[in-house]
Write a protein that holds these residues in place. Sequence first.
Motif, short mmCIF file in Angstrom:
data_model
loop_
_atom_site.label_atom_id
_atom_site.label_comp_id
_atom_site.label_asym_id
_atom_site.label_seq_id
_atom_site.Cartn_x
_atom_site.Cartn_y
_atom_site.Cartn_z
N UNK A 3 42.97 79.27 60.10
CA UNK A 3 43.40 78.76 61.41
C UNK A 3 43.00 77.29 61.67
N UNK A 4 42.02 76.78 60.95
CA UNK A 4 41.56 75.43 61.26
C UNK A 4 42.52 74.34 60.79
N UNK A 5 43.50 74.74 60.03
CA UNK A 5 44.50 73.75 59.63
C UNK A 5 45.37 73.34 60.82
N UNK A 6 45.28 74.12 61.92
CA UNK A 6 46.04 73.79 63.13
C UNK A 6 45.08 73.19 64.16
N UNK A 7 45.50 72.13 64.78
CA UNK A 7 44.63 71.39 65.70
C UNK A 7 44.26 72.23 66.92
N UNK A 8 43.04 71.98 67.45
CA UNK A 8 42.62 72.59 68.70
C UNK A 8 41.85 73.88 68.55
N UNK A 32 41.98 78.70 71.13
CA UNK A 32 42.34 77.30 70.98
C UNK A 32 42.10 76.57 72.30
N UNK A 33 42.23 75.25 72.28
CA UNK A 33 41.93 74.46 73.47
C UNK A 33 42.93 74.70 74.60
N UNK A 34 44.18 75.02 74.25
CA UNK A 34 45.19 75.27 75.29
C UNK A 34 46.29 76.17 74.73
N UNK A 35 47.23 76.50 75.61
CA UNK A 35 48.33 77.40 75.23
C UNK A 35 49.22 76.79 74.15
N UNK A 36 49.48 75.50 74.26
CA UNK A 36 50.37 74.86 73.28
C UNK A 36 49.81 74.94 71.87
N UNK A 37 48.51 74.66 71.73
CA UNK A 37 47.88 74.73 70.40
C UNK A 37 47.89 76.15 69.89
N UNK A 38 47.64 77.12 70.78
CA UNK A 38 47.63 78.53 70.37
C UNK A 38 49.03 78.97 69.96
N UNK A 39 50.05 78.49 70.66
CA UNK A 39 51.43 78.87 70.35
C UNK A 39 51.85 78.36 68.98
#
Length: 290
Positions: free
Chosen positions: A236-241, A259-266
């Motif tokens: 999962x760390x390859x994706x920001x946030x 994640x830091x917000x919904x967009x990063x989680x999406x």
Amino acid sequence: MAEVAPPQAIETDQPPLPPSDQEQQQQQEQDGDVDMTPKGEDSEEQQEAKEGEEVEDEGEKIPEDACETLYLQNLNEKVRIPVITETLFSLFKPYRPLHPVIAHRNVRMRGQAFISFPDVKSANEARKDVLEFPLYGKPIQISFARGRSDSIVKKSDGDEKFDEHKAKRLEEKKKRRRDNPLRQKAQAKLKAEETGAAPAKKQRLQMPDEYLPPNSVLFIQNLPEGTTSDDLREVFEVHAGLVEIRTIPAKKDIAFVEFVDENAATVAKDALHNFKIDGETKMKVTYARK
């Protein structure tokens, strides 16, 4: 001027010819002795007689489930019970109904009644003739009752059989009330209130994971045995946030990734859903329930 004598019939030795079939029929028609019905067909009187016989045969047929008591439905519920019973007795009077006409005031039996007759034949005739009669603006629905009435059993079988019949009927009534699911539910609720136990709660239907609203925490399922938080972090760390990874010791096949917000989680959810973390097993990635 000389008078001309009328011609005289020529005498021959041959006998006179008999009248033809057509001449015979014409003569019979004039005399009124001929049957004008075409060959192979019955006369009007014969057809009427046959139709009468068929109707009579049909009327004599009595259904196998017939009994002396009729069950009436679709009666006008706005009419008072004494009025409706008296009216029904008068309506069925030609078929010799027996007293009393049974009708109840309770909600479950509204618009219904029972009426008995001396024999099955009378009950069957009454059923056919009065069916859908518009009584107080509503057509009566009529069928045979499921069992014989008390008055019929007492009259035809005597007191001893009547006592057996009544006892059996009351036992069946108790059994139906005992097995009624609404009654069982009410009794269970009352018992729970008396004992102080909380009544069993109805299980609420949950929305499938795939349709949960977006949020910053992802719910990871179907992880292969032996998956650690480090394994998940590497994926999962390859994706920001990425903020945090939480595993569940009691259930090693699930985890939560924040994640830091919904967009990063999406972005991470769409990329890693059905990802084979061990090369074989697809992990399920959805939004977590709030």
